[in-house]
Scaffold this motif. Structure first.
Motif, PDB file in Angstrom:
ATOM      1  N   LEU A  22       0.869  -1.174   0.000  1.00 17.23           N
ATOM      2  CA  LEU A  22       0.000   0.000   0.000  1.00 17.23           C
ATOM      3  C   LEU A  22       0.904   1.221   0.000  1.00 17.23           C
ATOM      4  O   LEU A  22       1.762   1.360   0.882  1.00 17.23           O
ATOM      5  N   ILE A  23       0.742   2.080  -1.009  1.00 13.93           N
ATOM      6  CA  ILE A  23       1.627   3.241  -1.139  1.00 13.93           C
ATOM      7  C   ILE A  23       0.842   4.550  -1.157  1.00 13.93           C
ATOM      8  O   ILE A  23      -0.330   4.576  -1.503  1.00 13.93           O
ATOM      9  N   TYR A  24       1.533   5.600  -0.779  1.00 18.38           N
ATOM     10  CA  TYR A  24       1.066   6.970  -0.941  1.00 18.38           C
ATOM     11  C   TYR A  24       2.005   7.648  -1.934  1.00 18.38           C
ATOM     12  O   TYR A  24       3.220   7.445  -1.875  1.00 18.38           O
ATOM     13  N   ILE A  25       1.459   8.482  -2.796  1.00 18.02           N
ATOM     14  CA  ILE A  25       2.264   9.361  -3.639  1.00 18.02           C
ATOM     15  C   ILE A  25       1.788  10.783  -3.357  1.00 18.02           C
ATOM     16  O   ILE A  25       0.599  11.073  -3.431  1.00 18.02           O
ATOM     17  N   TYR A  26       2.741  11.641  -3.023  1.00 14.62           N
ATOM     18  CA  TYR A  26       2.429  12.973  -2.531  1.00 14.62           C
ATOM     19  C   TYR A  26       2.449  14.028  -3.641  1.00 14.62           C
ATOM     20  O   TYR A  26       3.132  13.871  -4.651  1.00 14.62           O
ATOM     21  N   SER A  27       1.738  15.110  -3.405  1.00 12.50           N
ATOM     22  CA  SER A  27       1.686  16.202  -4.374  1.00 12.50           C
ATOM     23  C   SER A  27       2.947  17.057  -4.341  1.00 12.50           C
ATOM     24  O   SER A  27       3.194  17.829  -5.255  1.00 12.50           O
ATOM     25  N   ARG A  28       3.752  16.900  -3.325  1.00 12.60           N
ATOM     26  CA  ARG A  28       4.994  17.685  -3.190  1.00 12.60           C
ATOM     27  C   ARG A  28       5.979  17.304  -4.290  1.00 12.60           C
ATOM     28  O   ARG A  28       6.270  16.145  -4.505  1.00 12.60           O
ATOM     29  N   ILE A  47      -2.593  11.332  -5.458  1.00 12.10           N
ATOM     30  CA  ILE A  47      -3.601  10.349  -5.845  1.00 12.10           C
ATOM     31  C   ILE A  47      -3.987   9.574  -4.587  1.00 12.10           C
ATOM     32  O   ILE A  47      -3.241   9.582  -3.601  1.00 12.10           O
ATOM     33  N   PRO A  48      -5.139   8.929  -4.579  1.00 13.98           N
ATOM     34  CA  PRO A  48      -5.542   8.166  -3.389  1.00 13.98           C
ATOM     35  C   PRO A  48      -4.557   7.032  -3.090  1.00 13.98           C
ATOM     36  O   PRO A  48      -3.785   6.614  -3.965  1.00 13.98           O
ATOM     37  N   PRO A  49      -4.582   6.517  -1.867  1.00 13.92           N
ATOM     38  CA  PRO A  49      -3.748   5.360  -1.535  1.00 13.92           C
ATOM     39  C   PRO A  49      -3.952   4.251  -2.573  1.00 13.92           C
ATOM     40  O   PRO A  49      -5.055   4.054  -3.083  1.00 13.92           O
ATOM     41  N   THR A  50      -2.864   3.553  -2.888  1.00 15.18           N
ATOM     42  CA  THR A  50      -2.862   2.639  -4.022  1.00 15.18           C
ATOM     43  C   THR A  50      -2.174   1.325  -3.669  1.00 15.18           C
ATOM     44  O   THR A  50      -1.138   1.331  -3.010  1.00 15.18           O
ATOM     45  N   PHE A  51      -2.758   0.234  -4.136  1.00 19.30           N
ATOM     46  CA  PHE A  51      -2.121  -1.082  -4.000  1.00 19.30           C
ATOM     47  C   PHE A  51      -1.239  -1.328  -5.222  1.00 19.30           C
ATOM     48  O   PHE A  51      -1.660  -1.102  -6.351  1.00 19.30           O
ATOM     49  N   ILE A  52      -0.027  -1.810  -4.974  1.00 20.36           N
ATOM     50  CA  ILE A  52       0.915  -2.060  -6.066  1.00 20.36           C
ATOM     51  C   ILE A  52       1.779  -3.276  -5.697  1.00 20.36           C
ATOM     52  O   ILE A  52       1.995  -3.539  -4.516  1.00 20.36           O
ATOM     53  N   ASN A  53       2.251  -3.968  -6.701  1.00 23.23           N
ATOM     54  CA  ASN A  53       3.200  -5.055  -6.443  1.00 23.23           C
ATOM     55  C   ASN A  53       4.623  -4.494  -6.525  1.00 23.23           C
ATOM     56  O   ASN A  53       4.828  -3.285  -6.534  1.00 23.23           O
ATOM     57  N   ARG A  54       5.611  -5.345  -6.622  1.00 24.66           N
ATOM     58  CA  ARG A  54       7.016  -4.895  -6.618  1.00 24.66           C
ATOM     59  C   ARG A  54       7.526  -4.463  -7.993  1.00 24.66           C
ATOM     60  O   ARG A  54       8.648  -3.983  -8.124  1.00 24.66           O
TER      61      ARG A  54
END
Length: 130
Positions: A22-28, A47-54
């Protein structure tokens, strides 16, 4: 752009696929790779919290620049995801929510491509060609 891994190697019950992150990507935005972790605020997500693999790390799209333990204030009080199969809002523990809580993502595994599209849309720039 800076991001953070909020949960790693999640189990199937808590994520769409076993082993998700579960990742966050920030606007900064920054020209520097290094970042002050205190500058990454959960109320400043691009963007909203996102599920991602490796895969984004394996393919070189994401890069680890620091390993800083999360503080309670670094994480949203409650995560919200729309589950398109059940047509309900759920938490990252798959608890059903009665209402939408922003920012709300999708309870689905994203790829580096879908994250790229989401980032392009959020930044108002053209998506990458197929």
């Amino acid at each position: 752009m800076h991001g953070r891994v909020i949960r790693v190697d999640m189990s199937m019950g808590d994520s769409p696929m076993p082993g998700d992150n579960l990742i966050y990507i920030y606007s900064r935005k920054s020209k520097e790779k290094s970042v002050d972790p205190d500058a990454l605020s959960s109320d400043k997500l691009l963007i909203p919290p996102t599920f991602i693999n490796r895969q984004p790390w394996l393919k070189g799209y994401f890069e680890n620049v620091a390993n800083v333990p999360l503080k309670e204030s670094d994480v949203l009080v409650k995560h919200c995801f729309y589950d398109p199969l059940k047509k309900v809002y759920v938490t990252d523990a798959r608890e059903i929510l009665t209402d939408l809580i922003e920012p709300c993502g999708f309870f689905a595994l994203n790829s580096y491509r879908t994250i790229g599209d989401s980032l392009s849309d959020a930044l108002g720039v053209a998506r990458a060609d197929d």
